[in-house]
Design a protein around this motif. Structure first.
Motif, PDB file in Angstrom:
ATOM      1  N   ALA A 179       0.830  -1.207   0.000  1.00 22.46           N
ATOM      2  CA  ALA A 179       0.000   0.000   0.000  1.00 22.46           C
ATOM      3  C   ALA A 179       0.866   1.258   0.000  1.00 22.46           C
ATOM      4  CB  ALA A 179      -0.942  -0.018   1.201  1.00 22.46           C
TER       5      ALA A 179
ATOM      6  N   CYS B 286      -5.351   3.950  -0.201  1.00 23.62           N
ATOM      7  CA  CYS B 286      -5.709   2.537  -0.151  1.00 23.62           C
ATOM      8  C   CYS B 286      -6.740   2.318   0.948  1.00 23.62           C
ATOM      9  CB  CYS B 286      -4.471   1.687   0.105  1.00 23.62           C
ATOM     10  SG  CYS B 286      -3.239   1.825  -1.199  1.00 23.62           S
TER      11      CYS B 286
ATOM     12  N   TRP C  44      -7.219  -3.213   1.849  1.00 26.02           N
ATOM     13  CA  TRP C  44      -6.734  -3.175   0.471  1.00 26.02           C
ATOM     14  C   TRP C  44      -5.631  -4.213   0.301  1.00 26.02           C
ATOM     15  CZ3 TRP C  44      -1.925  -2.389  -1.634  1.00 26.02           C
ATOM     16  CH2 TRP C  44      -1.874  -2.175  -3.022  1.00 26.02           C
TER      17      TRP C  44
ATOM     18  N   LYS D 193      -5.775  -4.708  -6.185  1.00 25.68           N
ATOM     19  CA  LYS D 193      -7.132  -4.170  -6.042  1.00 25.68           C
ATOM     20  C   LYS D 193      -7.119  -2.681  -6.357  1.00 25.68           C
ATOM     21  CE  LYS D 193      -9.063  -7.828  -3.775  1.00 25.68           C
ATOM     22  NZ  LYS D 193      -9.763  -8.224  -2.622  1.00 25.68           N
TER      23      LYS D 193
ATOM     24  N   VAL E  11      -7.411   1.263  -5.971  1.00 22.62           N
ATOM     25  CA  VAL E  11      -7.161   2.281  -4.954  1.00 22.62           C
ATOM     26  C   VAL E  11      -8.284   3.305  -5.062  1.00 22.62           C
ATOM     27  CG1 VAL E  11      -4.665   1.922  -4.929  1.00 22.62           C
ATOM     28  CG2 VAL E  11      -5.647   3.592  -6.505  1.00 22.62           C
TER      29      VAL E  11
END
Length: 191
Positions: A163, A170, A174, A178, A180
């Motif tokens: 992250a 994030c 998270w 994936k 943001v």
């Protein structure tokens, strides 16, 4: 305790080398690691209270198993405690879980680094279970501390590093790959 935004302290500590090099014995197994070692890389520095204990090797082994994942992220792992390099070496030789540990074990015997970080347990005089993610400029970007009797989750350190390296917003839970958050889109949606 030092925290996010603080500079990680300067240090120079003797360490048992990671991998098979660390099992060569005194004179061969040791190296000096400083805050300048691995310059330009992200650093994950984690502390444990004492060698030859019960929770510590489970954490150290778990971090060791993730060393490749950290390396893939241009990050290095340093483990540390207030025990000496000789105790670290002996523990590695006699503990199957950490014998092949691929990361160095730093010896903060004078407690200078753990004191500078503010992570010494007030009663036991040993390091708490502290973990720091330090960016390539030497600034702490994440800090986490557990008490002496609760182990941590090294996989969470990987997630947080991922992250931080996005330099994006994030959301909760998270994970790499994936989406943001887009602040501008969220702002426009709210308006």
């Amino acid at each position: 305790m030092l925290t996010v935004g603080d500079k990680f302290p300067t240090f120079a500590l003797t360490a048992v080398k990671g991998g098979k090099e660390g099992l060569g014995g005194p004179g061969v197994s040791f190296t000096e690691i400083t805050n300048e070692t691995d310059a330009g890389k992200w650093k994950i520095v984690f502390f444990w209270p004492k060698d030859f204990t019960f929770i510590c090797p489970t954490e150290i082994a778990a971090f060791g198993k993730l060393a490749g994942e950290f390396a893939d992220r241009d990050a290095v792992l340093y483990g540390a405690s207030t025990d000496s390099e000789f105790v670290h070496l002996n523990w590695r030789v006699y503990n199957d879980d950490i014998r092949d540990l691929p990361i160095p074990m730093l010896a903060d015997v004078k407690r200078e680094l753990s004191t500078a970080l503010g992570i010494l347990d007030k009663e036991a005089g040993v390091a708490l279970r502290a973990t720091f993610i330090v960016d390539p400029d030497g600034t702490i970007q994440w800090a986490s501390v557990n008490g002496l009797n609760v182990g941590r989750n090294p996989q969470e350190v990987v997630r947080v590093l991922d992250a931080l390296q996005t330099d994006e917003l994030c959301p909760c839970n998270w994970e790499k790959g994936k989406d943001v958050l887009n602040a501008q889109a969220l702002f426009e949606k709210a308006a």
